[in-house]
Design a protein around this motif. Structure first.
Motif, mmCIF file in Angstrom:
data_model
loop_
_atom_site.group_PDB
_atom_site.id
_atom_site.type_symbol
_atom_site.label_atom_id
_atom_site.label_comp_id
_atom_site.label_asym_id
_atom_site.label_seq_id
_atom_site.Cartn_x
_atom_site.Cartn_y
_atom_site.Cartn_z
ATOM 1 N N PHE A 202 105.514 -6.915 2.085
ATOM 2 C CA PHE A 202 105.665 -5.801 3.020
ATOM 3 C C PHE A 202 104.520 -5.835 4.034
ATOM 4 C CE2 PHE A 202 109.040 -3.283 1.147
ATOM 5 C CZ PHE A 202 109.046 -3.701 -0.180
ATOM 6 N N GLU A 203 104.829 -5.407 5.259
ATOM 7 C CA GLU A 203 103.813 -5.323 6.299
ATOM 8 C C GLU A 203 104.007 -4.055 7.113
ATOM 9 O OE1 GLU A 203 103.055 -10.002 7.521
ATOM 10 O OE2 GLU A 203 104.287 -8.720 8.798
ATOM 11 N N ALA A 204 102.905 -3.564 7.666
ATOM 12 C CA ALA A 204 102.983 -2.450 8.616
ATOM 13 C C ALA A 204 101.786 -2.563 9.544
ATOM 14 C CB ALA A 204 102.988 -1.103 7.904
ATOM 15 N N THR A 205 102.012 -2.358 10.835
ATOM 16 C CA THR A 205 100.938 -2.464 11.814
ATOM 17 C C THR A 205 100.669 -1.099 12.428
ATOM 18 O OG1 THR A 205 101.555 -4.735 12.331
ATOM 19 C CG2 THR A 205 100.166 -3.593 13.931
ATOM 20 N N TYR A 206 99.416 -0.745 12.488
ATOM 21 C CA TYR A 206 98.954 0.527 13.046
ATOM 22 C C TYR A 206 99.032 0.435 14.565
ATOM 23 C CZ TYR A 206 95.554 4.487 13.305
ATOM 24 O OH TYR A 206 94.912 5.681 13.518
ATOM 25 N N ARG A 207 100.003 1.125 15.147
ATOM 26 C CA ARG A 207 100.208 1.107 16.596
ATOM 27 C C ARG A 207 99.789 2.441 17.191
ATOM 28 N NH1 ARG A 207 100.813 -4.247 17.561
ATOM 29 N NH2 ARG A 207 102.683 -5.124 16.550
ATOM 30 N N LYS A 208 98.623 2.453 17.784
ATOM 31 C CA LYS A 208 98.122 3.706 18.338
ATOM 32 C C LYS A 208 98.931 4.137 19.554
ATOM 33 C CE LYS A 208 93.852 5.736 20.156
ATOM 34 N NZ LYS A 208 94.355 5.942 21.529
ATOM 35 N N LYS B 248 96.739 -4.542 10.459
ATOM 36 C CA LYS B 248 98.005 -4.780 9.757
ATOM 37 C C LYS B 248 97.740 -4.719 8.265
ATOM 38 C CE LYS B 248 101.037 -7.955 11.006
ATOM 39 N NZ LYS B 248 101.684 -9.292 11.212
ATOM 40 N N GLY B 249 98.456 -3.841 7.600
ATOM 41 C CA GLY B 249 98.394 -3.790 6.147
ATOM 42 C C GLY B 249 99.522 -4.635 5.592
ATOM 43 N N SER B 250 99.254 -5.316 4.475
ATOM 44 C CA SER B 250 100.304 -6.141 3.884
ATOM 45 C C SER B 250 100.119 -6.217 2.380
ATOM 46 C CB SER B 250 100.299 -7.547 4.487
ATOM 47 O OG SER B 250 99.070 -8.185 4.230
ATOM 48 N N ASN B 251 101.241 -6.326 1.677
ATOM 49 C CA ASN B 251 101.218 -6.421 0.232
ATOM 50 C C ASN B 251 102.630 -6.696 -0.259
ATOM 51 O OD1 ASN B 251 100.335 -6.268 -2.437
ATOM 52 N ND2 ASN B 251 100.585 -4.053 -2.539
ATOM 53 N N ALA C 148 96.234 0.918 6.517
ATOM 54 C CA ALA C 148 95.519 0.441 7.702
ATOM 55 C C ALA C 148 94.637 1.580 8.180
ATOM 56 C CB ALA C 148 96.494 0.016 8.791
ATOM 57 N N THR C 149 93.427 1.265 8.519
ATOM 58 C CA THR C 149 92.477 2.324 8.846
ATOM 59 C C THR C 149 92.122 2.413 10.317
ATOM 60 O OG1 THR C 149 90.650 0.858 8.304
ATOM 61 C CG2 THR C 149 91.469 2.288 6.548
#
Lengths: 109, 116
Positions: free
Chosen positions: A62-68, A56-59, A50-51
């Protein structure tokens, strides 16, 4: 300087269990965030990324969310499989590249 | 994804000798290769960045005379650990990218070096 902290392992789960691997970061600006996976005997592979904030990146489930606001990028999967057994690395790029220490996941049938 | 190989996968050497580790990108041209070091249960530490045809850029604290890096072609980079000592024992990992740090890196499987 930049740094990444991820939860220590090892993590052992039964098949179909829910997975969370925590990752938090420290950076002066807005880094790009990554999760890499390393299967036994193989090199690291990019799992997702995630940039920018709220991305949210997913593959592969799997998922991950960029939480600033919490400087976090936790990895989740709703139902793990035996084939997900591997070491997972959280990483960031912001002028340089930093990795977390890695979390070994073992999924038992 | 692209394939990156390393050779050897493991090596044991005597203190004072030099060891060369090769990193090859098998199916793409890697303008940039990275060398990392990983200690047990610790994260990967970037040692140096090498661009094809130019001198490597070393991270702070990494001795360039001890860890010689050559990137003579778009498919091959080598890391030579000179006058190795037991404290150099570690897992060395390379990665390759067709661009700089912000481009996706493809990692080799690593080389475990043990210095007796």
């Amino acid at each position: 300087g930049n740094s990444v902290t991820q939860m220590e392992g090892p993590v052992t789960l039964s098949e179909e269990a829910f997975l969370t691997i925590n990752c938090t970061y420290t950076a002066t600006g807005y880094p790009s965030l990554f999760w890499y996976v390393q299967y036994p005997g193989e090199g690291l592979q990019l799992l997702l990324k995630a940039t920018k904030a709220d991305d949210k990146g997913s593959n592969k489930g799997f998922e991950a969310t960029y939480r600033k606001e919490t400087t976090s990028f936790h990895l989740e999967k709703g139902s793990v499989q035996v084939s997900d057994s591997a070491v997972y690395f959280c990483a960031l790029i912001h002028n340089d590249m930093r990795f977390g220490a890695g979390t070994r996941l073992t999924v038992k049938p | 994804g692209a394939v990156v190989s390393q050779h050897p996968s493991w090596v044991i050497c005597k203190s004072g000798t030099s060891v060369k580790i090769e990193c090859r990108s098998l199916d793409f041209q890697a303008t940039t290769m990275f060398w990392y070091r990983q200690f047990p249960k610790q994260s990967l530490m970037l040692m140096a960045t090498s661009n094809e045809g130019s001198k490597a850029t070393y991270e702070q604290g990494v001795e360039k005379d001890k860890f010689l890096i050559n990137h003579a072609s778009l498919t091959l980079s080598t890391l030579t650990v000179t006058s190795a000592h037991p404290e150099d024992s570690s897992f060395y990992i390379c990665s390759a990218a067709s661009g700089g740090l912000s481009n996706e890196q493809f990692f080799g499987p690593g080389t475990r070096l043990t210095v007796l």
